[in-house]
Design a protein around this motif. Structure first.
Motif, PDB file in Angstrom:
ATOM      1  N   ARG A   1       0.805  -1.226   0.000  1.00 44.99           N
ATOM      2  CA  ARG A   1       0.000   0.000   0.000  1.00 44.99           C
ATOM      3  C   ARG A   1       0.833   1.269   0.000  1.00 44.99           C
ATOM      4  O   ARG A   1       0.373   2.319  -0.447  1.00 44.99           O
ATOM      5  N   SER A   2       2.048   1.194   0.493  1.00 43.67           N
ATOM      6  CA  SER A   2       2.883   2.400   0.594  1.00 43.67           C
ATOM      7  C   SER A   2       3.270   2.940  -0.774  1.00 43.67           C
ATOM      8  O   SER A   2       3.561   4.127  -0.905  1.00 43.67           O
ATOM      9  N   GLY A   3       3.310   2.073  -1.777  1.00 45.40           N
ATOM     10  CA  GLY A   3       3.731   2.498  -3.099  1.00 45.40           C
ATOM     11  C   GLY A   3       5.237   2.684  -3.215  1.00 45.40           C
ATOM     12  O   GLY A   3       5.748   3.099  -4.242  1.00 45.40           O
ATOM     13  N   ARG A   4       5.960   2.400  -2.160  1.00 43.64           N
ATOM     14  CA  ARG A   4       7.418   2.577  -2.139  1.00 43.64           C
ATOM     15  C   ARG A   4       8.135   1.562  -3.015  1.00 43.64           C
ATOM     16  O   ARG A   4       9.221   1.813  -3.521  1.00 43.64           O
ATOM     17  N   PHE A   5       7.515   0.392  -3.181  1.00 39.58           N
ATOM     18  CA  PHE A   5       8.152  -0.706  -3.903  1.00 39.58           C
ATOM     19  C   PHE A   5       7.357  -1.070  -5.148  1.00 39.58           C
ATOM     20  O   PHE A   5       6.128  -1.070  -5.116  1.00 39.58           O
ATOM     21  N   SER A   6       8.071  -1.406  -6.222  1.00 42.51           N
ATOM     22  CA  SER A   6       7.388  -1.858  -7.434  1.00 42.51           C
ATOM     23  C   SER A   6       6.770  -3.228  -7.209  1.00 42.51           C
ATOM     24  O   SER A   6       5.760  -3.566  -7.815  1.00 42.51           O
ATOM     25  N   THR A   7       7.373  -4.005  -6.305  1.00 37.87           N
ATOM     26  CA  THR A   7       6.892  -5.344  -5.970  1.00 37.87           C
ATOM     27  C   THR A   7       7.140  -5.600  -4.496  1.00 37.87           C
ATOM     28  O   THR A   7       8.205  -5.264  -3.983  1.00 37.87           O
ATOM     29  N   VAL A   8       6.163  -6.192  -3.831  1.00 39.28           N
ATOM     30  CA  VAL A   8       6.360  -6.720  -2.479  1.00 39.28           C
ATOM     31  C   VAL A   8       5.943  -8.181  -2.557  1.00 39.28           C
ATOM     32  O   VAL A   8       4.826  -8.490  -2.956  1.00 39.28           O
ATOM     33  N   GLN A   9       6.855  -9.051  -2.199  1.00 39.39           N
ATOM     34  CA  GLN A   9       6.617 -10.474  -2.366  1.00 39.39           C
ATOM     35  C   GLN A   9       7.056 -11.222  -1.124  1.00 39.39           C
ATOM     36  O   GLN A   9       7.941 -10.764  -0.398  1.00 39.39           O
ATOM     37  N   ALA A  10       6.465 -12.392  -0.908  1.00 40.46           N
ATOM     38  CA  ALA A  10       6.826 -13.235   0.227  1.00 40.46           C
ATOM     39  C   ALA A  10       7.377 -14.561  -0.270  1.00 40.46           C
ATOM     40  O   ALA A  10       7.011 -15.040  -1.344  1.00 40.46           O
ATOM     41  N   CYS A  11       8.263 -15.131   0.523  1.00 39.96           N
ATOM     42  CA  CYS A  11       8.762 -16.473   0.259  1.00 39.96           C
ATOM     43  C   CYS A  11       9.100 -17.109   1.610  1.00 39.96           C
ATOM     44  O   CYS A  11       8.976 -16.465   2.649  1.00 39.96           O
ATOM     45  N   TYR A  12       9.536 -18.354   1.552  1.00 38.47           N
ATOM     46  CA  TYR A  12       9.734 -19.102   2.794  1.00 38.47           C
ATOM     47  C   TYR A  12      11.035 -19.899   2.773  1.00 38.47           C
ATOM     48  O   TYR A  12      11.514 -20.303   1.710  1.00 38.47           O
ATOM     49  N   LEU A  13      11.558 -20.146   3.943  1.00 41.63           N
ATOM     50  CA  LEU A  13      12.726 -21.000   4.094  1.00 41.63           C
ATOM     51  C   LEU A  13      12.349 -22.472   3.950  1.00 41.63           C
ATOM     52  O   LEU A  13      13.131 -23.262   3.440  1.00 41.63           O
ATOM     53  N   GLU A  14      11.147 -22.841   4.421  1.00 36.97           N
ATOM     54  CA  GLU A  14      10.796 -24.251   4.541  1.00 36.97           C
ATOM     55  C   GLU A  14       9.627 -24.687   3.667  1.00 36.97           C
ATOM     56  O   GLU A  14       9.141 -25.798   3.828  1.00 36.97           O
ATOM     57  N   LYS A  15       9.129 -23.812   2.811  1.00 35.74           N
ATOM     58  CA  LYS A  15       8.045 -24.203   1.913  1.00 35.74           C
ATOM     59  C   LYS A  15       8.064 -23.300   0.689  1.00 35.74           C
ATOM     60  O   LYS A  15       8.913 -22.427   0.567  1.00 35.74           O
ATOM     61  N   SER A  16       7.143 -23.507  -0.198  1.00 40.29           N
ATOM     62  CA  SER A  16       7.101 -22.754  -1.446  1.00 40.29           C
ATOM     63  C   SER A  16       6.252 -21.494  -1.295  1.00 40.29           C
ATOM     64  O   SER A  16       5.283 -21.508  -0.544  1.00 40.29           O
ATOM     65  N   PRO A  17       6.602 -20.411  -1.992  1.00 45.31           N
ATOM     66  CA  PRO A  17       7.721 -20.286  -2.904  1.00 45.31           C
ATOM     67  C   PRO A  17       9.042 -20.139  -2.152  1.00 45.31           C
ATOM     68  O   PRO A  17       9.101 -19.552  -1.080  1.00 45.31           O
ATOM     69  N   SER A  18      10.075 -20.672  -2.747  1.00 39.27           N
ATOM     70  CA  SER A  18      11.413 -20.592  -2.150  1.00 39.27           C
ATOM     71  C   SER A  18      12.016 -19.210  -2.404  1.00 39.27           C
ATOM     72  O   SER A  18      11.508 -18.429  -3.210  1.00 39.27           O
ATOM     73  N   ILE A  19      13.114 -18.950  -1.751  1.00 35.63           N
ATOM     74  CA  ILE A  19      13.824 -17.687  -1.934  1.00 35.63           C
ATOM     75  C   ILE A  19      14.258 -17.548  -3.392  1.00 35.63           C
ATOM     76  O   ILE A  19      14.053 -16.502  -4.008  1.00 35.63           O
ATOM     77  N   GLN A  20      14.845 -18.589  -3.941  1.00 34.40           N
ATOM     78  CA  GLN A  20      15.301 -18.540  -5.335  1.00 34.40           C
ATOM     79  C   GLN A  20      14.149 -18.277  -6.293  1.00 34.40           C
ATOM     80  O   GLN A  20      14.281 -17.468  -7.221  1.00 34.40           O
ATOM     81  N   GLU A  21      13.030 -18.958  -6.105  1.00 36.07           N
ATOM     82  CA  GLU A  21      11.861 -18.742  -6.971  1.00 36.07           C
ATOM     83  C   GLU A  21      11.394 -17.294  -6.890  1.00 36.07           C
ATOM     84  O   GLU A  21      11.079 -16.673  -7.906  1.00 36.07           O
ATOM     85  N   ALA A  22      11.340 -16.772  -5.683  1.00 28.95           N
ATOM     86  CA  ALA A  22      10.854 -15.408  -5.493  1.00 28.95           C
ATOM     87  C   ALA A  22      11.780 -14.378  -6.134  1.00 28.95           C
ATOM     88  O   ALA A  22      11.313 -13.475  -6.827  1.00 28.95           O
ATOM     89  N   VAL A  23      13.077 -14.518  -5.916  1.00 29.73           N
ATOM     90  CA  VAL A  23      14.032 -13.552  -6.477  1.00 29.73           C
ATOM     91  C   VAL A  23      13.995 -13.595  -7.999  1.00 29.73           C
ATOM     92  O   VAL A  23      14.027 -12.559  -8.659  1.00 29.73           O
ATOM     93  N   GLN A  24      13.912 -14.775  -8.566  1.00 32.50           N
ATOM     94  CA  GLN A  24      13.864 -14.901 -10.025  1.00 32.50           C
ATOM     95  C   GLN A  24      12.625 -14.231 -10.608  1.00 32.50           C
ATOM     96  O   GLN A  24      12.668 -13.703 -11.717  1.00 32.50           O
ATOM     97  N   ALA A  25      11.523 -14.217  -9.868  1.00 34.78           N
ATOM     98  CA  ALA A  25      10.275 -13.629 -10.359  1.00 34.78           C
ATOM     99  C   ALA A  25      10.274 -12.098 -10.266  1.00 34.78           C
ATOM    100  O   ALA A  25       9.451 -11.446 -10.908  1.00 34.78           O
ATOM    101  N   ILE A  26      11.170 -11.544  -9.486  1.00 36.07           N
ATOM    102  CA  ILE A  26      11.217 -10.092  -9.291  1.00 36.07           C
ATOM    103  C   ILE A  26      12.013  -9.448 -10.431  1.00 36.07           C
ATOM    104  O   ILE A  26      13.107  -9.892 -10.755  1.00 36.07           O
TER     105      ILE A  26
END
Length: 120
Positions: free
Chosen positions: A30-55
């Motif tokens: 909501r802040s509009g500060r970021f072009s994307t705000v995304q979540a990922c997890y250490l122990e489930k999907s989406p993984s960190i790698q998946e999330a970074v690749q999508a950004i």
């Protein structure tokens, strides 16, 4: 320069945990500060790698939603991000790994607020 925010949660099989990261994604989007705000997890999907690749942003701020430094902040997260240090560039994206929550008066007040309803 376009900035993104990646929130990293631990992940849990407990369904009560499923709404926490989406809540923070919604609030921080909501802040509009970021072009994307995304979540990922250490122990489930989406993984960190998946999330970074999508950004597609030029710079990615990575916030581990953890209380303190430990194995995940020293090893797991940097390895998954493909960085040696905060500020490294991976696939054309500058990766800024933020500090975990650590010592914070905000967290002290949050704990006190959770106790407040039980005071006599």
């Amino acid at each position: 320069m376009r900035d993104a925010l990646l929130l990293i949660g631990h992940g849990s099989k407990d369904p009560r945990a499923d709404d926490v990261l989406p809540y923070y994604v919604e609030q921080l989007s909501r802040s509009g500060r970021f072009s994307t705000v995304q979540a990922c997890y250490l122990e489930k999907s989406p993984s960190i790698q998946e999330a970074v690749q999508a950004i597609t942003a030029d710079r990615v701020f990575v916030m581990p939603l953890l209380l303190a430094h430990g194995y995940h902040t020293r090893v797991t997260i940097p390895d998954e991000l493909g960085i040696k240090a905060s500020g490294d560039v991976v696939d054309g994206k500058e990766i800024i790994l933020l500090e975990p929550f650590g010592r914070s008066e905000h967290i002290v007040r949050l704990i006190e607020g959770r106790i407040e309803p039980f005071k006599i």
